[in-house]
Write an enzyme that holds these catalytic residues in place. Sequence first.
Site, PDB file in Angstrom:
ATOM      1  CG  PHE A 192      -5.469   6.629  -0.937  1.00  0.00           C
ATOM      2  CD1 PHE A 192      -4.913   5.339  -0.782  1.00  0.00           C
ATOM      3  CD2 PHE A 192      -4.777   7.549  -0.692  1.00  0.00           C
ATOM      4  CE1 PHE A 192      -3.670   5.255  -0.136  1.00  0.00           C
ATOM      5  CE2 PHE A 192      -3.536   7.495   0.025  1.00  0.00           C
ATOM      6  CZ  PHE A 192      -2.760   6.602   0.402  1.00  0.00           C
ATOM      7  N   GLY A 240       2.447   4.402  -4.801  1.00  0.00           N
ATOM      8  CA  GLY A 240       3.172   4.203  -3.489  1.00  0.00           C
ATOM      9  C   GLY A 240       2.973   2.543  -3.270  1.00  0.00           C
ATOM     10  CB  THR A 241       1.105  -0.040  -5.090  1.00  0.00           C
ATOM     11  OG1 THR A 241       1.466   0.642  -6.304  1.00  0.00           O
ATOM     12  CG2 THR A 241      -0.526   0.904  -4.691  1.00  0.00           C
ATOM     13  N   GLY A 297      -3.800  -2.794 -10.740  1.00  0.00           N
ATOM     14  CA  GLY A 297      -2.689  -2.514 -11.473  1.00  0.00           C
ATOM     15  C   GLY A 297      -1.986  -3.892 -11.632  1.00  0.00           C
ATOM     16  CG  ASN A 350       7.470  -7.409  -3.349  1.00  0.00           C
ATOM     17  OD1 ASN A 350       7.670  -8.065  -2.145  1.00  0.00           O
ATOM     18  ND2 ASN A 350       8.164  -6.021  -3.610  1.00  0.00           N
ATOM     19  CE  LYS A 403      10.418  -4.644   3.461  1.00  0.00           C
ATOM     20  NZ  LYS A 403      12.028  -4.767   3.322  1.00  0.00           N
ATOM     21  CD  GLU A 430      -9.964  -0.302  -4.649  1.00  0.00           C
ATOM     22  OE1 GLU A 430     -10.934   0.481  -4.563  1.00  0.00           O
ATOM     23  OE2 GLU A 430      -9.747  -1.149  -5.660  1.00  0.00           O
TER      24      GLU A 430
HETATM   25 MO1  MOS Z   1      -9.560   2.859  -6.411  1.00  0.00          MO
HETATM   26  S1  MOS Z   1     -10.759   3.883  -5.009  1.00  0.00           S
HETATM   27  O1  MOS Z   1     -10.629   1.998  -7.250  1.00  0.00           O
HETATM   28  O2  MOS Z   1      -8.665   4.189  -6.887  1.00  0.00           O
END
Ligand code: MOS
Length: 730
Positions: A235, A465-466, A507, A624, A626, A697
Amino acid sequence: MLGSSVSRIDGPLKVTGAATYGADFAPDGLVYGYVLTSTVGNATIRAMDVSAAESAPGVLAVYTPFAPLKLLAAAGPLGRMWLPLRDMEVGHHGQIIGLVVASTFEQARDAAMTVHVDYDVRPAVTSLVDAMPDAVIPPVTDGEPSVLTFLAEGVSSIEDALAASSHCVSATYSTPVQGHAAMEPHSTVARWDHGTMIVHTGTQGVDVVAADLAVTLGLDPSQVRVITPFVGGAFGGKVFTSAQTYLTAAAARELDRPVKVVLSREQTFSSTWVRSGTVQKVSLGADSDGTLNALAHDTWAARSALVELPGGEPSAHRTSRSWYASRNIAISHRLATLNMPPNAIMRGPGEATGSFALEVAMDELAVMLDMDPIELRMKNYATVYPGRNVPWSSKHLDECYSVGAERFGWHRRNPSPGATLDGDWYVGMGMATAVHPNFRSTTSAKITLRPDNMAEVSCSTGDLGTGMWTVLAMIGADSLELPLDRIEPHLGDSALPSAPLLGGSRGTANVTSAVHAAAIEIKRKLIDLAATHPLSPLRESPNIRYANGCLECGSQSLDFGALLRMVGSDGLDVVTSTGPGSEAQDYAFCTFGAQFCEVRVNRWTGEPRVSRLLSVIDAGQIINTKTARSQIVGGMIWGVSAALHEGLHLEPTGRLANGNLAEYLVPINADIKEAEVHFLTYPDHTHNPVGARGIGEVGIVGVAAAITNAIYNATSKRIRTLPITIESLL
Ligand code: MOS
């Protein structure tokens, strides 16, 4: 394949405990480190008595600023990091001031408890409001001047524009210091393997840690390898290399033993990173039809005394800078120094805090104008990026509002505040806009086709975890036209082709674009092999095509594994890099959302409950559905947390009063009722070939404002400070 709902391919590993997080690595001969932390907030260390620790059972070494590990101060990829033990200065309570290494964890911890530190203590600065008069304007904020003004022709100042507006709201909003509170505490396992430093650590960028360690340890980049296949939440709290990583690696080299350091839960709050608190002043001037004539947004954010990182929640720059088409816009960013843990970024850095101020102010303006909050936002809908006058690559925020209003039953909202009572509960609805920028970064990926008919897809990216493991497999399957179970993804290793750090929601869009490009290239290379290799049955055939893992020519079809076996190849691979092109000059790139909330506030106790949440998100091609939905739901829950629960309290000494999971409040299941997500899917091929934008985010961004606005609608109480306490609703 793209856009379908696929369960995490690493799910079974996670639920059976077989997934190896940073601290799960246990090389032979492992010894354990425990960090010493300061017990004052602002001081110079006068002396440290380590004699008892040094002679305690099992202790191998005690490092302090008086007996430091050698770390070279040099800039890594994210700038110059603060390094521990380099001087006697203490800038915050919980600062790492030593490392004890022993044969067992308990021995290291117990020995650390015996160290006595003498400080020359100075008063700690812990209140942002008190520090505001000394705030400084940094040269750059979010890549732009910290003070930025766009005025219409003939307008002399933002104050004049505000004064010339028939309707004006002006208010000050504040948000607290927050901790990332990831499930996985920060940890580092380091092993010095005959001249190579091998490190396992929860991080948002294995390449960043590798580069930071190379410069601070004076090693060649090829001598450092960081391997982290699983990260238990980050995060923004694992974007920067944490202090314990430098010490662990340096100790492992000096002792020539593998060393593990795992921070305690309290240390993850006090000795890693936080989100800055903010004070924000917003003034909106409008004509009676709601047209924004002036938008002023000034931010004061806290910066830790310890770091020289830019940092500090660019709240105005990430919101009022570009969200609405006001004729006059003026924003500013100031930093006040506090004795608090180092500020990093945290989910929606700038957006989550800035939208609380801007979107509550917009709600206040709507009330003043007696206008529907959605109508007010549509009245000021931006079609070009203010000041740059370029359009967004793809923007369907208008549809987010309308689809959201429809799905949420916005027409049932009673615009009169405090007028809807259901038994003992006031009921209200609120909404807010959510916008998050997108960043195209140079990214490399490798595809290897193997004779056993499997395809490997590799990239140094990570999975916080994404769901990146699954996304990597899906994009491989989609672009190679193969079933998912014929893709073997590889990630989380700095030895793999380099990916950008996982920050700024970048990512998925970047990694999938690189894999997509690599797939085009490997198909070409495969066709070329089939057409030219002397042992290929398709040699010199014209018009060889690739389809579904096979090479086709007329009625002939040959799977790639068969071809590779026939020509005696043990694998065919390509590494491809992609990155931004000229589109960056002609467009702005953002993910958009409209977020809706229904709250119930008990008329006797003031207890607020969020009963319904909805996000309608415009993020281009969803990869994805889900895991994408999980990202948005997680963001929304965090928004509930920001609105009603979270805040780190700095005691006057600089100690965090609630730096632990018992007292740092976050929502539990019972706090969350309905949280719905709806995606608009307009693939954004201007941004990248896959058409995907970021989603990590945006889910948090508007939620705190939507809740605050719903609470106003329910109770007629206008709250401007987070978190919203029961006391403020009584
Ligand atoms: Mo996120 S706060 O850009 O790791």
